[in-house]
Design a protein around this motif. Structure first.
Motif, short mmCIF file in Angstrom:
data_model
loop_
_atom_site.label_atom_id
_atom_site.label_comp_id
_atom_site.label_asym_id
_atom_site.label_seq_id
_atom_site.Cartn_x
_atom_site.Cartn_y
_atom_site.Cartn_z
N THR A 194 0.86 -1.18 0.00
CA THR A 194 0.00 0.00 0.00
C THR A 194 0.89 1.22 0.00
N ARG A 195 1.66 1.38 1.10
CA ARG A 195 2.36 2.66 1.25
C ARG A 195 3.43 2.88 0.20
N THR A 196 4.22 1.84 -0.10
CA THR A 196 5.34 2.08 -1.02
C THR A 196 4.83 2.38 -2.44
N ARG A 197 3.83 1.64 -2.89
CA ARG A 197 3.32 1.86 -4.24
C ARG A 197 2.67 3.24 -4.37
N ILE A 230 10.19 -1.51 -9.38
CA ILE A 230 9.92 -2.96 -9.29
C ILE A 230 9.95 -3.43 -7.84
N ARG A 231 8.90 -4.12 -7.43
CA ARG A 231 8.91 -4.88 -6.17
C ARG A 231 8.66 -6.33 -6.54
N HIS A 232 9.54 -7.21 -6.06
CA HIS A 232 9.44 -8.62 -6.45
C HIS A 232 10.01 -9.49 -5.34
N ALA A 280 16.77 -6.16 -0.11
CA ALA A 280 16.99 -4.72 0.06
C ALA A 280 15.70 -3.92 -0.14
N HIS A 281 15.63 -2.81 0.55
CA HIS A 281 14.50 -1.88 0.39
C HIS A 281 15.08 -0.47 0.57
N PRO A 282 15.87 -0.05 -0.43
CA PRO A 282 16.67 1.16 -0.23
C PRO A 282 15.87 2.45 -0.06
N SER A 283 14.71 2.58 -0.71
CA SER A 283 13.97 3.84 -0.55
C SER A 283 13.41 3.96 0.87
N GLN A 284 13.10 2.81 1.50
CA GLN A 284 12.61 2.85 2.88
C GLN A 284 13.74 3.33 3.82
N ALA A 285 14.94 2.77 3.64
CA ALA A 285 16.06 3.19 4.49
C ALA A 285 16.34 4.68 4.30
N SER A 319 14.23 -9.27 7.11
CA SER A 319 13.84 -7.89 6.81
C SER A 319 14.78 -7.21 5.83
N ARG A 320 14.25 -6.92 4.65
CA ARG A 320 15.03 -6.15 3.67
C ARG A 320 15.23 -4.72 4.17
N VAL A 321 14.30 -4.24 4.99
CA VAL A 321 14.45 -2.89 5.55
C VAL A 321 15.68 -2.87 6.47
N ALA A 322 15.79 -3.89 7.32
CA ALA A 322 16.95 -3.94 8.25
C ALA A 322 18.25 -4.05 7.46
N LEU A 379 10.26 -3.82 13.78
CA LEU A 379 10.02 -4.50 12.50
C LEU A 379 8.80 -5.40 12.62
N ARG A 380 8.11 -5.55 11.51
CA ARG A 380 6.97 -6.48 11.48
C ARG A 380 7.49 -7.91 11.59
N VAL A 381 6.73 -8.75 12.30
CA VAL A 381 7.04 -10.17 12.32
C VAL A 381 6.57 -10.73 10.98
N GLN A 382 7.53 -11.10 10.13
CA GLN A 382 7.21 -11.42 8.73
C GLN A 382 6.97 -12.92 8.52
N ARG A 383 5.82 -13.36 8.99
CA ARG A 383 5.53 -14.80 8.97
C ARG A 383 5.65 -15.38 7.57
N HIS A 435 8.86 2.64 12.60
CA HIS A 435 8.47 1.31 12.10
C HIS A 435 8.15 1.50 10.62
N PRO A 436 8.63 0.61 9.75
CA PRO A 436 8.35 0.82 8.32
C PRO A 436 6.90 0.56 7.95
N GLY A 437 6.16 -0.11 8.84
CA GLY A 437 4.79 -0.50 8.52
C GLY A 437 4.82 -1.62 7.48
N PRO A 438 3.77 -2.38 7.32
CA PRO A 438 2.58 -2.31 8.15
C PRO A 438 2.86 -2.83 9.58
N ILE A 439 2.17 -2.23 10.57
CA ILE A 439 2.42 -2.66 11.95
C ILE A 439 1.39 -3.71 12.37
C1 NCD Z 1 8.20 -3.25 4.40
C2 NCD Z 1 8.41 -4.11 3.19
O1 NCD Z 1 7.52 -4.34 2.39
O2 NCD Z 1 9.54 -4.53 3.06
N1 NCD Z 1 7.12 -2.38 4.33
C3 NCD Z 1 7.20 -1.24 3.60
O3 NCD Z 1 7.62 -1.23 2.47
N2 NCD Z 1 6.81 -0.10 4.19
C4 NCD Z 1 8.25 -3.99 5.66
C5 NCD Z 1 7.35 -5.16 5.87
O4 NCD Z 1 6.78 -5.74 4.96
O5 NCD Z 1 7.25 -5.56 7.03
#
Ligand code: NCD
Length: 297
Positions: A48-51, A98-100, A128-133, A161-164, A214-218, A254-258
């Motif tokens: 949602t948020r990134t797009r 691109i998100r993949h 990686a998620h460079p725009s978030q960092a 976590s690609r954000v981490a 960080l979200r717990v990414q099940r 928190h990058p969300g979603p929480i």
């Molecule tokens: C993150 C993602 O998709 O990598 N969210 C985001 O882009 N704001 C983190 C996540 O999915 O937990």
């Protein structure tokens, strides 16, 4: 042509310049326009948020935006992503976001089509998620500009976590006082990483200036990596009690979603020290700076 694939491609100077440009855009969002560049959003994972953030960023720059409906694209007929991009590039489209789930895919595409298009990585698997960092560091610099004094602590599901990952690269390049990675053993980084790793939340939070949950990414976990959720909450949740270990003016991010009531309590996520919505707000301006950066340099 220039691409935006991972933080490690940037110098410290480029990071600071991007943050400054994003802050300029925040003051004056409609200052430049690039209507000749069409942007395509190719999101193969939910977002949602990134797009929306990339879409708003492009619109602020007067760039036409196309959101591909991937269910109805030719890839559902077996076409490969690189052929889809080649086809769209033949129509004059220059920027592909691109998100993949496949790690390294944006980079691979950028190498195959390097002379025709600009590729922006909006998250590739666990990599990686460079725009978030970048939007995270913008939010931190806005509030606490003396980076050399900062203790930043990332808490939770670090290894998925690609954000981490992108934040670790960023902290290493930009230089801060200390980065601490807090996680239970199964979620600690497995390979090379930057920062001090600990299982102790109290140790990680002690005197922290910035705490990033960080979200717990099940959806990214192998069976042996699944933790007891109730136990995780007891040991690692960001609550009013645990946040008392940090500095009084700690920034909570928190990058969300929480997942409310899981890795973070509502009181903390919605409290006065929370910068979670500020991150979202800043994301649009940082992504404007990133879109301009790929065109210019
Ligand atoms: C993150 C993602 O998709 O990598 N969210 C985001 O882009 N704001 C983190 C996540 O999915 O937990």
């Amino acid at each position: 042509m220039n691409h935006f694939l991972e933080i490690s491609q940037l110098s410290r100077e480029q990071i600071i310049t991007l943050v400054q440009r994003a802050l300029d855009f925040k003051r004056n969002p409609l200052s430049v326009s690039y209507p000749q560049y069409t942007v395509v959003n190719l999101f193969y994972e939910n977002s949602t948020r990134t797009r929306v953030s990339f879409e708003l960023a492009a619109r602020n720059l007067s760039m036409p935006v196309i959101n591909m409906n991937l269910k109805h694209s030719s890839e559902s007929k077996g076409e490969e992503l690189e052929d889809t991009i080649r086809t769209l590039a033949a129509m004059g489209i220059k920027i592909f976001i691109i998100r993949h789930e496949q790690e390294g895919l944006p980079k691979k595409i950028s190498q195959l089509l390097s002379n025709q298009v600009h590729i922006v990585n909006a998250g590739d698997g666990k990599h990686a998620h460079p725009s978030q960092a970048m939007l995270d560091i913008m939010t931190i610099i806005e509030q606490k500009p003396d980076l050399s004094q900062l203790k930043i602590t990332i808490v939770g599901d670090i290894c998925h976590s690609r954000v981490a990952n992108s934040l670790q690269d960023l902290c290493e390049i930009i230089g801060i006082k200390e980065l601490v990675l807090v996680a239970p053993k199964p979620w600690q980084p497995t390979g090379s990483h930057y920062g001090r790793v600990t299982t102790s939340l109290q140790d990680g939070l002690a005197d922290a200036d910035v705490v990033i949950g960080l979200r717990v990414q099940r959806e990214r976990m192998q069976t042996h990596e699944i933790c007891d959720v109730a136990q995780y909450r007891r040991d690692y949740a960001l609550t009013n009690e645990t946040m008392a270990y940090a500095k009084k003016d700690v920034m909570i991010m928190h990058p969300g979603p929480i997942n409310r009531g899981m890795e973070i309590d509502s009181d903390v996520a919605d409290g006065s020290r929370s910068f979670i919505l500020k991150q979202v707000e800043n994301g649009v301006f940082m992504r404007m700076a990133i879109l301009e950066h790929v065109l210019r340099s």
